[in-house]
Design an enzyme around this catalytic site. Structure first.
Site, PDB file in Angstrom:
ATOM      1  CB  THR A   1      -6.415  -1.414  -4.968  1.00 30.05           C
ATOM      2  OG1 THR A   1      -5.923  -1.186  -6.322  1.00 30.05           O
ATOM      3  CG2 THR A   1      -7.003  -2.673  -4.534  1.00 30.05           C
TER       4      THR A   1
ATOM      5  CB  VAL B   1      -4.028 -11.034 -13.710  1.00 27.14           C
ATOM      6  CG1 VAL B   1      -4.690 -11.174 -12.528  1.00 27.14           C
ATOM      7  CG2 VAL B   1      -4.907 -11.257 -15.028  1.00 27.14           C
TER       8      VAL B   1
ATOM      9  CG  ASP C   1      -1.957  -7.643  -5.344  1.00 25.95           C
ATOM     10  OD1 ASP C   1      -2.349  -6.690  -6.158  1.00 25.95           O
ATOM     11  OD2 ASP C   1      -2.226  -7.433  -4.242  1.00 25.95           O
TER      12      ASP C   1
HETATM   13  N1  ASP Z   1      -2.606  -4.319  -5.955  1.00 28.89           N
HETATM   14  C1  ASP Z   1      -3.058  -3.934  -7.263  1.00 28.89           C
HETATM   15  C2  ASP Z   1      -2.579  -4.130  -8.445  1.00 28.89           C
HETATM   16  O1  ASP Z   1      -1.199  -4.464  -8.452  1.00 28.89           O
HETATM   17  C3  ASP Z   1      -2.955  -2.305  -7.255  1.00 28.89           C
HETATM   18  C4  ASP Z   1      -3.327  -1.633  -6.057  1.00 28.89           C
HETATM   19  O2  ASP Z   1      -3.449  -2.008  -4.986  1.00 28.89           O
HETATM   20  O3  ASP Z   1      -3.165  -0.287  -6.083  1.00 28.89           O
HETATM   21  O4  ASP Z   1      -3.181  -4.466  -9.428  1.00 28.89           O
END
Ligand code: ASP
Length: 311
Positions: free
Chosen positions: A179, A208, A210
């Site tokens: 991400t 969905v 965070d």
């Molecule tokens: N936070 C992101 C989600 O849960 C994934 C990530 O940060 O790698 O969609």
């Protein structure tokens, strides 16, 4: 005003295995992280707004197949890529977000457009894409986002779910990593933060995380901006980004102390892997994670550039 400028970016935090990552791959990550942070910094040094710097930096990472955002994002259970993204401007508390979109090349640009050109904070799915078309965005096939590496990760994860003991030779955890996000402060002292992701491999259609939720994956106010990365279900419940900025505002602690508390105590207690990047109103940068690594880069108030992956 002539505030000091600074920018930080991340390309995800989690189980990044140093032993399994070749020097060539490490160099590729370093190059892209540097390109991204320099693109954002160029906007700031030209006197541009922190929101535009954040979008410029994130766009570079979305266009790279290395990260879990835009081209090269992870696949859901139906072998499709669905994006979530958000942006917030701290001085006005303006915010824009999109979730569950599948046909927009640069989701962060659409999140920014939701913020500046609609009356809403969040648009999802086909409604978001309909708005995108009205705003002149081109729709691309979902295949544009697909890469063999993400398909392999999905297949391995499906195998594990079915009970296979196959060991991955990827240098990243198959589940979630990559991400992207950015936080910047501009010459007017305005802090902005943004985040963009494909979410988690093998997620259910419609899930969905965070990243597009204001307060969870992204938050900015006049004192503090945060972009988070990690297992979203935990980050939503801990309201990570807002929690950190609220501690700075009301708790009499520094950004570094607040980020350390939330990431290394609260999230660890919840067994949630991940990290955050943040900038405060003095242009102090915090890059904090509780995992093996976090792809990260920054240019601080003295113009010093940092690019790192591991602890
Ligand atoms: N936070 C992101 C989600 O849960 C994934 C990530 O940060 O790698 O969609």
């Amino acid at each position: 005003m002539n505030s000091p400028i600074a920018i930080a970016i991340h390309g995800g935090a989690g189980a990044i295995n140093r032993e399994k990552m070749s020097g060539r791959v490490q160099a590729a990550y370093h190059t892209k992280l540097q390109e991204s942070v320099e693109a954002g910094y160029a906007v700031l040094s030209d006197g541009g707004a922190s929101a535009d710097a954040v979008v410029a930096a994130i766009t570079v990472l979305e266009d790279s197949p290395l990260f879990n955002a835009g081209h090269g994002a992870v696949m859901n259970h139906d072998r499709q890529v669905e994006h979530d993204s958000s942006i917030m401007v701290g001085s006005t508390l303006d915010a824009g977000a999109i979730a569950g979109i599948s046909h927009i090349r640069n989701p962060i640009q659409l999140a920014q457009r939701v913020m500046t050109e609609s009356d809403h904070v969040m648009l999802i799915g086909t409604g978001a894409e309909e708005f995108a078309v009205l705003e002149g965005f081109e729709l691309v096939d979902n295949e544009y986002f697909h890469t063999q590496r993400r398909l392999d990760q999905l297949i391995r994860l499906e195998g594990k779910i079915a009970g296979s003991e196959d060991e991955s030779d990827d240098f990243e955890s198959d589940k979630q990593l990559g991400t992207v996000g950015s936080v910047a402060i501009d010459r007017s002292g305005v802090i902005s933060a943004g985040t963009s992701t494909g979410g988690m491999t093998n997620k259910r259609f419609g899930r969905v995380g965070d990243s597009p939720i204001i307060g969870a994956g992204t938050y900015a106010d006049e004192n503090c901006g945060i972009s988070a990365t990690g297992h979203g279900e935990y980050f939503i419940r801990a309201v990570v980004a807002h929690e950190i900025c609220a501690m700075v505002k009301h708790g009499g602690v520094t950004l570094a102390q607040a980020a350390d508390h939330v990431v290394n105590e609260q999230l660890v207690k919840m067994t949630a892997d991940g990290g955050v990047i943040g900038i405060d109103r003095h242009a102090e940068i915090s890059l904090v994670f509780n995992s093996l690594g976090m792809y990260r880069a920054s240019v601080d108030r003295d113009g010093e550039i940092l690019v790192e992956i591991f602890r």
